[in-house]
Write a protein that holds these residues in place. Structure first.
Motif, PDB file in Angstrom:
ATOM      1  N   CYS A   5       5.559  11.212  -7.327  1.00 22.86           N
ATOM      2  CA  CYS A   5       6.114  10.930  -5.991  1.00 22.86           C
ATOM      3  C   CYS A   5       5.139  11.285  -4.883  1.00 22.86           C
ATOM      4  CB  CYS A   5       7.429  11.674  -5.777  1.00 22.86           C
ATOM      5  SG  CYS A   5       7.230  13.446  -5.475  1.00 22.86           S
ATOM      6  N   LEU A   6       4.031  11.946  -5.237  1.00 23.25           N
ATOM      7  CA  LEU A   6       3.039  12.290  -4.219  1.00 23.25           C
ATOM      8  C   LEU A   6       1.808  11.398  -4.314  1.00 23.25           C
ATOM      9  CD1 LEU A   6       3.075  16.213  -4.152  1.00 23.25           C
ATOM     10  CD2 LEU A   6       4.324  14.582  -2.714  1.00 23.25           C
TER      11      LEU A   6
ATOM     12  N   VAL B  85      -1.474   2.455  -5.485  1.00 22.94           N
ATOM     13  CA  VAL B  85      -2.832   1.915  -5.335  1.00 22.94           C
ATOM     14  C   VAL B  85      -3.907   2.953  -5.656  1.00 22.94           C
ATOM     15  CG1 VAL B  85      -2.236   0.106  -3.678  1.00 22.94           C
ATOM     16  CG2 VAL B  85      -2.782   2.414  -2.864  1.00 22.94           C
ATOM     17  N   SER B  86      -3.531   4.229  -5.673  1.00 23.84           N
ATOM     18  CA  SER B  86      -4.536   5.270  -5.898  1.00 23.84           C
ATOM     19  C   SER B  86      -4.841   5.483  -7.379  1.00 23.84           C
ATOM     20  CB  SER B  86      -4.083   6.592  -5.280  1.00 23.84           C
ATOM     21  OG  SER B  86      -3.022   7.145  -6.042  1.00 23.84           O
ATOM     22  N   VAL B  87      -4.075   4.852  -8.270  1.00 25.54           N
ATOM     23  CA  VAL B  87      -4.323   5.081  -9.701  1.00 25.54           C
ATOM     24  C   VAL B  87      -4.997   3.870 -10.351  1.00 25.54           C
ATOM     25  CG1 VAL B  87      -2.503   6.796  -9.978  1.00 25.54           C
ATOM     26  CG2 VAL B  87      -1.975   4.382 -10.373  1.00 25.54           C
ATOM     27  N   GLU B  88      -5.647   3.051  -9.548  1.00 28.75           N
ATOM     28  CA  GLU B  88      -6.388   1.921 -10.095  1.00 28.75           C
ATOM     29  C   GLU B  88      -7.311   2.411 -11.235  1.00 28.75           C
ATOM     30  OE1 GLU B  88      -6.545  -1.397  -9.628  1.00 28.75           O
ATOM     31  OE2 GLU B  88      -8.249  -1.517 -11.000  1.00 28.75           O
TER      32      GLU B  88
ATOM     33  N   ALA C 144       0.832  -1.218   0.000  1.00 28.70           N
ATOM     34  CA  ALA C 144       0.000   0.000   0.000  1.00 28.70           C
ATOM     35  C   ALA C 144       0.860   1.259   0.000  1.00 28.70           C
ATOM     36  CB  ALA C 144      -0.925  -0.010   1.212  1.00 28.70           C
ATOM     37  N   ARG C 145       2.087   1.166   0.522  1.00 27.72           N
ATOM     38  CA  ARG C 145       2.919   2.376   0.659  1.00 27.72           C
ATOM     39  C   ARG C 145       3.775   2.653  -0.569  1.00 27.72           C
ATOM     40  NH1 ARG C 145       8.117   0.715   2.120  1.00 27.72           N
ATOM     41  NH2 ARG C 145       8.197  -1.514   2.384  1.00 27.72           N
ATOM     42  N   ARG C 146       3.679   1.830  -1.627  1.00 26.53           N
ATOM     43  CA  ARG C 146       4.547   2.035  -2.804  1.00 26.53           C
ATOM     44  C   ARG C 146       4.169   3.330  -3.528  1.00 26.53           C
ATOM     45  NH1 ARG C 146       7.687  -1.419  -3.368  1.00 26.53           N
ATOM     46  NH2 ARG C 146       7.415  -2.920  -5.031  1.00 26.53           N
ATOM     47  N   LEU C 147       5.139   4.218  -3.696  1.00 23.00           N
ATOM     48  CA  LEU C 147       4.883   5.444  -4.450  1.00 23.00           C
ATOM     49  C   LEU C 147       4.701   5.108  -5.924  1.00 23.00           C
ATOM     50  CD1 LEU C 147       7.609   7.804  -2.913  1.00 23.00           C
ATOM     51  CD2 LEU C 147       5.179   7.680  -2.325  1.00 23.00           C
ATOM     52  N   LEU C 148       3.878   5.903  -6.584  1.00 24.42           N
ATOM     53  CA  LEU C 148       3.666   5.657  -8.013  1.00 24.42           C
ATOM     54  C   LEU C 148       4.973   5.816  -8.791  1.00 24.42           C
ATOM     55  CD1 LEU C 148       1.843   5.046 -10.400  1.00 24.42           C
ATOM     56  CD2 LEU C 148       1.183   7.476 -10.429  1.00 24.42           C
TER      57      LEU C 148
ATOM     58  N   THR D 266      10.695   8.246 -16.001  1.00 24.20           N
ATOM     59  CA  THR D 266      10.212   9.127 -14.935  1.00 24.20           C
ATOM     60  C   THR D 266      11.293   9.222 -13.865  1.00 24.20           C
ATOM     61  OG1 THR D 266       7.915   8.506 -15.346  1.00 24.20           O
ATOM     62  CG2 THR D 266       8.415   9.443 -13.181  1.00 24.20           C
ATOM     63  N   HIS D 267      11.780  10.427 -13.642  1.00 25.42           N
ATOM     64  CA  HIS D 267      12.885  10.587 -12.695  1.00 25.42           C
ATOM     65  C   HIS D 267      12.378  10.968 -11.304  1.00 25.42           C
ATOM     66  CE1 HIS D 267      16.105  11.238 -16.031  1.00 25.42           C
ATOM     67  NE2 HIS D 267      15.631  10.007 -15.961  1.00 25.42           N
ATOM     68  N   VAL D 268      13.156  10.600 -10.313  1.00 21.85           N
ATOM     69  CA  VAL D 268      12.805  10.902  -8.924  1.00 21.85           C
ATOM     70  C   VAL D 268      13.901  11.791  -8.347  1.00 21.85           C
ATOM     71  CG1 VAL D 268      12.431   9.933  -6.643  1.00 21.85           C
ATOM     72  CG2 VAL D 268      11.550   8.740  -8.660  1.00 21.85           C
ATOM     73  N   GLY D 269      13.533  13.015  -7.996  1.00 21.37           N
ATOM     74  CA  GLY D 269      14.500  13.954  -7.440  1.00 21.37           C
ATOM     75  C   GLY D 269      14.297  14.119  -5.955  1.00 21.37           C
ATOM     76  N   CYS D 270      13.325  14.952  -5.601  1.00 19.37           N
ATOM     77  CA  CYS D 270      13.148  15.323  -4.190  1.00 19.37           C
ATOM     78  C   CYS D 270      12.249  14.367  -3.422  1.00 19.37           C
ATOM     79  CB  CYS D 270      12.556  16.724  -4.126  1.00 19.37           C
ATOM     80  SG  CYS D 270      10.889  16.813  -4.839  1.00 19.37           S
ATOM     81  N   GLU D 271      11.333  13.705  -4.113  1.00 18.55           N
ATOM     82  CA  GLU D 271      10.300  12.859  -3.468  1.00 18.55           C
ATOM     83  C   GLU D 271       9.450  13.650  -2.474  1.00 18.55           C
ATOM     84  OE1 GLU D 271      10.833   8.323  -3.226  1.00 18.55           O
ATOM     85  OE2 GLU D 271      12.674   9.156  -2.388  1.00 18.55           O
ATOM     86  N   HIS D 272       9.384  14.948  -2.677  1.00 22.09           N
ATOM     87  CA  HIS D 272       8.549  15.782  -1.804  1.00 22.09           C
ATOM     88  C   HIS D 272       7.605  16.668  -2.607  1.00 22.09           C
ATOM     89  CE1 HIS D 272      11.479  14.672   1.275  1.00 22.09           C
ATOM     90  NE2 HIS D 272      10.566  15.049   2.131  1.00 22.09           N
ATOM     91  N   GLY D 273       7.476  16.438  -3.884  1.00 20.01           N
ATOM     92  CA  GLY D 273       6.563  17.251  -4.684  1.00 20.01           C
ATOM     93  C   GLY D 273       7.120  18.619  -5.047  1.00 20.01           C
ATOM     94  N   VAL D 274       8.414  18.835  -4.867  1.00 21.21           N
ATOM     95  CA  VAL D 274       8.977  20.174  -5.078  1.00 21.21           C
ATOM     96  C   VAL D 274       9.601  20.332  -6.461  1.00 21.21           C
ATOM     97  CG1 VAL D 274      10.715  21.829  -4.266  1.00 21.21           C
ATOM     98  CG2 VAL D 274       9.410  20.469  -2.618  1.00 21.21           C
ATOM     99  N   CYS D 275      10.354  19.343  -6.921  1.00 20.18           N
ATOM    100  CA  CYS D 275      11.199  19.556  -8.105  1.00 20.18           C
ATOM    101  C   CYS D 275      10.488  19.311  -9.442  1.00 20.18           C
ATOM    102  CB  CYS D 275      12.446  18.678  -8.027  1.00 20.18           C
ATOM    103  SG  CYS D 275      12.140  16.914  -8.305  1.00 20.18           S
ATOM    104  N   GLY D 276       9.469  18.472  -9.443  1.00 19.88           N
ATOM    105  CA  GLY D 276       8.718  18.213 -10.679  1.00 19.88           C
ATOM    106  C   GLY D 276       9.330  17.179 -11.596  1.00 19.88           C
ATOM    107  N   ALA D 277      10.476  16.612 -11.228  1.00 22.65           N
ATOM    108  CA  ALA D 277      11.136  15.641 -12.120  1.00 22.65           C
ATOM    109  C   ALA D 277      10.255  14.413 -12.381  1.00 22.65           C
ATOM    110  CB  ALA D 277      12.469  15.201 -11.513  1.00 22.65           C
TER     111      ALA D 277
END
Ligand code: FES
Ligand code: FES
Length: 192
Positions: free
Chosen positions: A72-73, A77-80, A31-35, A48-59
């Protein structure tokens, strides 16, 4: 007396189905897996790149049902049932670069390229909403994405150039489709 190490129960997995760039995927994830992680690790699309993992950088920006979102936000499971587009899905049929990709290439809109997937998806969605932006509107379109290399000048140029390319492609069909189908007769060398 030494305490015994706690034995954790195996994490429950959840079955999730969605499409990415038109292809159907089914994955089983905690359940905790980030998209963003699910796309890279479970689906295998590492564009799809992962930079900040806080919704800041937009990568990590992708399109979810056509709208730009920070992968990263979101939890996988939320995109079923959703339709996702990653940077890999921006290339057109016949491997032709999409307008934003082509514009970045022409205008030197990237240096290291780490931020680029997020810019490409963001601008693709932005041009759908505003196909003919002014320079100020182009700056506003990319205001939520961070780039540490380019100084943004060439990215802004790329937005404006992408709008031109998209407009000209809409006005003029793809090259291949301009070719009239040739009737195959014995005279033209076709199979009888
Ligand atoms: S990695 Fe998602 S916004 Fe930075
Ligand atoms: S091109 Fe390097 S971070 Fe943007």
């Amino acid at each position: 007396m030494t305490s015994q190490p706690e034995i954790l129960a195996p994490e429950a997995l959840h079955h999730v189905t969605f499409t990415v760039n038109g292809a159907a995927y089914e994955i089983d994830v905690p359940a905790r897996r980030l998209l963003s992680d699910a796309l890279r690790q479970d689906v295998g699309l590492t564009g799809t790149h992962v930079g900040c993992e806080h919704g800041v950088c937009g990568a990590c920006t992708i399109l979810v049902d056509g709208r730009p979102m920070r992968a990263c936000l979101l939890l996988a499971v939320s995109v079923e049932g959703a339709s996702l587009t990653t940077v890999e899905g921006l290339t057109e049929s016949g491997d032709r670069l999409g307008p934003v990709q082509q514009a970045f290439k022409e205008c030197h809109g990237l240096q290291c390229g780490f931020c680029t997937p997020g810019f490409l998806t963001t601008i693709t969605a932005g041009l759908r909403e505003n196909p003919d932006p002014t320079e100020d509107e182009a700056r506003e379109m990319i205001a939520g994405n961070l780039c540490r290399c380019t100084g943004y000048q060439n990215i802004v140029k790329s937005v404006l150039r992408a709008a031109e390319i998209a407009g000209s492609r809409q006005a003029r069909p793809a090259e291949g489709s301009l070719v009239e189908p040739v009737e195959t007769t014995p005279e033209t060398g076709g199979d009888a």
